[in-house]
Design an enzyme around this catalytic site. Structure first.
Site, PDB file in Angstrom:
ATOM      1  N   ASP A 181      -1.146  -3.792  -2.446  1.00 60.81           N
ATOM      2  CA  ASP A 181      -0.156  -3.517  -3.399  1.00 60.81           C
ATOM      3  C   ASP A 181       1.016  -2.907  -2.883  1.00 60.81           C
ATOM      4  O   ASP A 181       1.161  -2.566  -1.435  1.00 60.81           O
ATOM      5  CB  ASP A 181      -0.763  -2.529  -4.512  1.00 60.81           C
ATOM      6  CG  ASP A 181      -1.037  -1.285  -3.900  1.00 60.81           C
ATOM      7  OD1 ASP A 181      -1.093  -0.883  -3.033  1.00 60.81           O
ATOM      8  OD2 ASP A 181      -1.367  -0.458  -5.169  1.00 60.81           O
ATOM      9  N   ASP A 223      -2.121   1.226  -1.015  1.00 61.23           N
ATOM     10  CA  ASP A 223      -3.291   1.888  -1.042  1.00 61.23           C
ATOM     11  C   ASP A 223      -4.409   1.015  -1.722  1.00 61.23           C
ATOM     12  O   ASP A 223      -5.706   1.367  -1.649  1.00 61.23           O
ATOM     13  CB  ASP A 223      -3.202   3.263  -2.000  1.00 61.23           C
ATOM     14  CG  ASP A 223      -2.964   2.922  -3.105  1.00 61.23           C
ATOM     15  OD1 ASP A 223      -2.371   1.956  -3.715  1.00 61.23           O
ATOM     16  OD2 ASP A 223      -2.888   4.172  -4.095  1.00 61.23           O
ATOM     17  N   SER A 227       3.358   3.108  -6.986  1.00 59.16           N
ATOM     18  CA  SER A 227       1.966   2.364  -6.335  1.00 59.16           C
ATOM     19  C   SER A 227       2.395   0.865  -6.861  1.00 59.16           C
ATOM     20  O   SER A 227       3.523   0.356  -6.568  1.00 59.16           O
ATOM     21  CB  SER A 227       0.813   2.547  -7.233  1.00 59.16           C
ATOM     22  OG  SER A 227      -0.372   1.993  -6.596  1.00 59.16           O
ATOM     23  N   ASP A 250       2.239  -0.086  -2.284  1.00 50.42           N
ATOM     24  CA  ASP A 250       2.084   1.289  -1.393  1.00 50.42           C
ATOM     25  C   ASP A 250       1.021   1.352  -0.540  1.00 50.42           C
ATOM     26  O   ASP A 250       0.942   2.135  -0.036  1.00 50.42           O
ATOM     27  CB  ASP A 250       2.138   2.509  -2.524  1.00 50.42           C
ATOM     28  CG  ASP A 250       0.918   2.787  -3.129  1.00 50.42           C
ATOM     29  OD1 ASP A 250       0.372   1.915  -3.705  1.00 50.42           O
ATOM     30  OD2 ASP A 250       0.554   3.893  -3.163  1.00 50.42           O
TER      31      ASP A 250
END
Length: 545
Positions: free
Chosen positions: A302, A306, A157, A304
């Site tokens: 961000d 999500d 992440s 990734d």
């Protein structure tokens, strides 16, 4: 204190090296061991740290630095972890089921995804691999779309560049919750050494059909016909740029400007000190672009994709990022003001702003608060139409992604911005109206980073033994959420503090909220709330010092 190379540490390192199937990792650990055996103190300390594992498998899966040894993310760790997951799935009655594997573009992600897919294939599962690095919400969508028994996303992440991770979804499409995490951890402990775990190629590599199906759903999210809006966006060197562009095009938003320097995936994240939209400086290039193109809205994903952060133009013409709670109540209000579902439910966490609950009451909707984490939010109850957490996690689409989804949130926010633009208004106008109606809610966070986790335990124990009678000049009462969670909640008149150890970082976190009613001038209420929050923050910082 100097760390000595004991025979036990040396033998554990030799054993791990012998059992590691990855040539590069073996050489990496061999070099550190050789330096430690040569008497280099720093090498001995590093070896001890690497062998101090294994990484703990929690409800967020695994997360740690990419490096050799059990206390790091590497092929051997991923191999044994996946062997444990395969054993757990079989024990749960899912032998041979479909498992989807995805990844981001961080260091090691491709090799880790390959290892996971090969272990599952050898264990008899029908493995489907996403085609290249894609946003985490596409993986979460794929689990439901394919009726999979599990999904694995290799990602860290918004962690620092040196990290990677392993995120697990169960058949519900949500992240795992207890007791599954403990069961999987025990299965990992019982797994064979990595070099002995069977691996087999042959997993099906999917085409673009899953991403296309996801984008078709996202395109339906905007409420209302307006599409005229100019948006500046950044992917922060992550995997979200291409999918965001495609999502905007499908939804009919044609005026998107992406920060070029941050559009291509780069695991070193060269233009940011920390690849998290919440961090100071991370969105500087975005806000500069928004100003340059005269945008109506700024969006930061961000790495990734999500999480989604929104930036808005202030009345003096400058730009600022909204706090996670501001974005949450803004989009939550938009959902509730346009929802066509009977008896809708909205949810947030115990550390987020309480304003969403007041907005829900205004609309006659149900409201729930859960423990932190989307694994709990998506399980808040039937009829869920929206959920958010203050750390920029937003779910505007629980019907097809049971997790936070930055791409969908971005498209939904663009629809709101377009509707407001058509009416001659902006996001700050809505936030002001909500403040007048429900009171000024201001939030903040105090984080204490520790190198020794026992410091967190000592501080929490001290607060439990002698909870404060007042904070920031306001009398408070303390509620202890043990055994359900290691959380203390302190509340007083117009004030709330929630203190908890972080589940993913070596931090003790205190989440602060002050509420100030608006009886006259809104600016005066904001000033009063900010003063109370500053006093509260100073008090908390002194208690956690």
């Amino acid at each position: 204190m100097t760390t000595s190379l004991t025979s036990g540490l040396r033998d554990r390192a030799f054993r791990w090296i012998a059992d590691d199937p990855d040539d590069d990792s073996r050489v990496e650990l061999q070099n550190i061991l050789a330096r430690a055996m040569g008497g280099e103190p720093g090498a001995t300390k590093e070896l001890a740290d690497r062998m101090a594992g294994p990484l703990e498998f929690g409800t967020a899966g695994l997360r740690g630095p990419v490096r050799a040894g059990p206390n790091g993310m590497n092929v051997a760790v991923v191999t044994r972890t996946t062997a444990g997951v395969a054993a757990w799935l079989t024990a749960q009655g899912h032998p041979g089921g479909v498992v989807v594997v995805g990844r981001d573009a961080r260091h090691g992600s491709e090799a880790f995804a390959k290892a996971a897919a090969e272990v599952l294939t050898a264990a008899g599962f029908a493995v489907k691999v996403l085609p290249g690095p894609l946003p985490t919400p596409v993986l979460a969508f794929a689990v439901l779309e394919l009726g999979a028994v599990a999904g694995i996303q290799i990602t860290a992440s918004h962690n620092p560049p040196a990290d990677n991770g392993y995120k697990l979804y169960d058949a519900s499409g949500g992240q795992i919750v207890p007791p599954s995490d403990g069961q999987i951890e025990r299965a990992i402990e019982a797994a064979l050494p990595a070099i002995s775990v069977p691996r087999e190629p042959g997993a099906e590599v999917l085409g673009d059909e899953l991403r296309d199906a996801y984008l078709a759903k996202v395109a339906l999210l905007p409420r209302g016909p307006e599409r005229e809006v100019k948006v500046a966006a950044t992917a922060l060197h992550g995997v979200g740029a291409d999918t965001l562009r495609a999502a905007f095009e499908r939804a009919g938003f044609g005026d998107l400007h992406v920060v070029a320097e941050q559009a291509t995936p780069d695991p070193d994240f060269p233009t940011v000190a920390f690849p998290n939209p919440e961090e100071p400086g991370a969105t500087d290039l975005l806000l500069a672009l928004a100003s340059e193109v005269d945008a109506d809205l700024a969006i930061a994903l961000d790495p990734d994709a999500d999480r989604c952060a929104l930036g808005v133009r202030k009345r003096d013409g400058s730009w600022r990022m909204l706090r996670g709670d501001e974005t949450g109540v803004l989009l939550g209000w938009h959902v509730l003001s346009t929802v066509d579902k009977e008896d809708p439910l909205v949810a947030t966490t115990i550390v987020s702003s309480s304003m969403l609950g007041e907005i829900a009451k205004e609309f006659g909707a149900r409201y729930a608060e859960t423990l932190t984490g989307f694994k709990w939010l998506v399980r808040a109850g039937e009829g869920l139409v929206f959920a958010y957490e203050e750390a920029l996690g937003l779910c505007v689409n629980p019907g097809f992604v049971r997790d936070k989804d930055g791409i969908s949130a971005a498209v939904f926010a663009a629809g709101l911005a377009a509707s407001l633009r058509a009416a001659g208004r902006g996001p700050l106008d809505v936030l002001d109206e909500l403040a007048v109606k429900h009171g000024v809610h201001v939030t903040d966070q105090v984080s204490l980073r520790v190198t020794d986790l026992s410091v967190r335990e000592r501080l929490m124990a001290g607060l439990r033994a002698a909870p404060p009678a007042s904070l920031g000049g306001t009398d408070v009462t303390t509620e202890d959420l043990l055994p359900d969670a290691d959380v203390l909640r302190l509340t007083g008149e117009g004030l709330r503090v929630v203190i908890r150890p972080s589940g993913t970082e070596p931090k003790l976190k205190a989440y602060l909220q002050v509420k100030e009613p608006v009886s006259g001038d809104l600016a005066e209420a904001h000033t009063a709330a900010d003063a109370r929050l500053a006093a509260l923050r100073a008090d908390i910082e002194s208690r956690l010092a």
